[in-house]
Design a protein around this motif. Structure first.
Motif, PDB file in Angstrom:
ATOM      1  N   MET A   1       3.133   0.502  -2.248  1.00 20.50           N
ATOM      2  CA  MET A   1       1.939  -0.337  -2.360  1.00 20.50           C
ATOM      3  C   MET A   1       1.951  -1.388  -1.248  1.00 20.50           C
ATOM      4  SD  MET A   1       1.406  -1.160  -6.382  1.00 20.50           S
ATOM      5  CE  MET A   1       3.060  -1.841  -6.535  1.00 20.50           C
ATOM      6  N   ARG A   2       0.828  -1.539  -0.588  1.00 20.82           N
ATOM      7  CA  ARG A   2       0.749  -2.507   0.500  1.00 20.82           C
ATOM      8  C   ARG A   2       0.483  -3.895  -0.066  1.00 20.82           C
ATOM      9  NH1 ARG A   2      -2.805  -4.129   4.876  1.00 20.82           N
ATOM     10  NH2 ARG A   2      -4.609  -3.332   3.740  1.00 20.82           N
ATOM     11  N   LYS A   3       1.276  -4.844   0.462  1.00 23.44           N
ATOM     12  CA  LYS A   3       1.092  -6.235   0.047  1.00 23.44           C
ATOM     13  C   LYS A   3      -0.130  -6.813   0.762  1.00 23.44           C
ATOM     14  CE  LYS A   3       4.945  -8.884  -0.049  1.00 23.44           C
ATOM     15  NZ  LYS A   3       5.944  -9.854   0.468  1.00 23.44           N
ATOM     16  N   LEU A   4      -1.035  -7.393   0.001  1.00 20.63           N
ATOM     17  CA  LEU A   4      -2.233  -7.971   0.626  1.00 20.63           C
ATOM     18  C   LEU A   4      -2.045  -9.460   0.882  1.00 20.63           C
ATOM     19  CD1 LEU A   4      -5.104  -6.357  -1.489  1.00 20.63           C
ATOM     20  CD2 LEU A   4      -4.572  -5.906   0.912  1.00 20.63           C
ATOM     21  N   TYR A  13      -1.049  -6.877  -4.603  1.00 18.01           N
ATOM     22  CA  TYR A  13      -0.865  -5.562  -3.988  1.00 18.01           C
ATOM     23  C   TYR A  13      -2.144  -4.745  -4.071  1.00 18.01           C
ATOM     24  CZ  TYR A  13       4.199  -6.333  -4.146  1.00 18.01           C
ATOM     25  OH  TYR A  13       5.460  -6.826  -3.971  1.00 18.01           O
ATOM     26  N   GLU A  14      -2.334  -3.934  -3.056  1.00 12.69           N
ATOM     27  CA  GLU A  14      -3.446  -2.994  -3.015  1.00 12.69           C
ATOM     28  C   GLU A  14      -3.187  -1.848  -4.005  1.00 12.69           C
ATOM     29  OE1 GLU A  14      -3.593  -1.047   0.828  1.00 12.69           O
ATOM     30  OE2 GLU A  14      -5.503  -2.043   1.193  1.00 12.69           O
ATOM     31  N   THR A  15      -4.243  -1.181  -4.454  1.00  7.31           N
ATOM     32  CA  THR A  15      -4.079   0.043  -5.244  1.00  7.31           C
ATOM     33  C   THR A  15      -4.871   1.156  -4.543  1.00  7.31           C
ATOM     34  OG1 THR A  15      -6.066  -0.224  -6.593  1.00  7.31           O
ATOM     35  CG2 THR A  15      -4.067  -1.319  -7.397  1.00  7.31           C
ATOM     36  N   GLU A  16      -4.876   2.344  -5.125  1.00  7.36           N
ATOM     37  CA  GLU A  16      -5.647   3.440  -4.503  1.00  7.36           C
ATOM     38  C   GLU A  16      -7.142   3.157  -4.575  1.00  7.36           C
ATOM     39  OE1 GLU A  16      -4.184   6.830  -6.607  1.00  7.36           O
ATOM     40  OE2 GLU A  16      -2.246   6.591  -5.594  1.00  7.36           O
TER      41      GLU A  16
END
Ligand code: UDP
Length: 233
Positions: A1-4, A13-16
């Protein structure tokens, strides 16, 4: 998961789904603009649980929030929001900054809830602002101001009732607002003992982050009391 984004108490964190993000509650406690800091194991879990319960109560009572569901001990799924850099504070009893700012006696009960706006800006130490500042500086859309006020007062009513059942006084709290993907304005961020002041009705004991700010006792013990009261024990 990419940290925003990583803040003092949470990581986003980003989600799909581009319209949803995950809030991860950290164990970090911070106060006085981050000057005082500590790691308190278990704080993240308690805050995620308390905030989830309160968002569920508010949603049931018709308050629009960014909350979708609790995902795990430390994670909450929420709608992605465009946050307004404004903090809305509601006070039932005078303590904290208002005592210093206006010289009001600590513990004074207000005749009716007092609502204040602050600009969210660490470098400026979150200065107090009025509605004109919010509009003219473009901190939030003008049409969102009445809604933020009305919602904050409704949240106060609901939370006062919820806490009073557990013998706790809701002294004051801070809310943040933002625009959700569907265009609506909603309560965002968290509602936890980090962002509220809660006093034991009988003893006056402080059960919130003031325990950490002023070394009044074990932080987790206070937060656990708050959670127990919400669970009705
Ligand atoms: N508060 C917050 N974040 C802030 C400032 C205040 O959550 O950046 C909360 C605080 O915990 C309290 C209420 O808002 O419940 C009012 O805080 P106050 O203005 O008295 O400021 P403080 O004394 O905390 O600096």
């Amino acid at each position: 998961m990419r940290k925003l984004y990583e803040g003092k108490a949470k990581i986003v964190y980003e989600t799909e789904d581009p319209n949803k993000v995950i809030l991860f509650f950290k164990d970090t406690a911070s106060a006085f603009d981050g000057v005082k800091k500590a790691e308190i194991k278990g704080k993240g879990e308690l805050n995620n649980t308390i905030s989830s319960i309160l968002f569920e109560v508010l949603e049931k009572r018709g308050v629009k929030t960014h909350y979708i569901r609790k995902l795990s001990e430390r994670e909450m799924l929420v709608w992605r929001a465009e946050r307004f850099p404004v903090e809305v504070v509601v006070r039932n009893v005078a303590t904290g900054s208002i005592v210093k700012r206006l010289g009001i006696k600590e513990g004074t009960k207000f005749k009716r809830p007092l609502l204040e706006f602050f600009m969210k800006d660490d470098k400026l130490h979150d200065p107090m602002v009025c509605e004109e500042h919010i509009t003219l500086l473009g901190l939030a859309p003008e049409d969102a101001i009445p809604l933020m006020k009305e919602t904050a007062l409704k949240v106060n009513e609901v939370l006062r009732e919820v806490f009073s059942k557990g013998g706790i006084i809701l002294v004051d709290f801070k809310l943040e607002f933002g625009r959700l993907p569907d265009g609506s304005v909603a309560v965002v961020d968290e509602i936890t003992p980090d962002t509220m002041r809660l006093w034991d009705e009988k003893t006056g004991e402080k059960l919130d982050k003031d325990r950490f700010r002023f070394d009044l006792g074990d932080l987790l013990e206070g937060y656990k009391r708050v959670l127990d009261s919400l669970r009705g024990s």
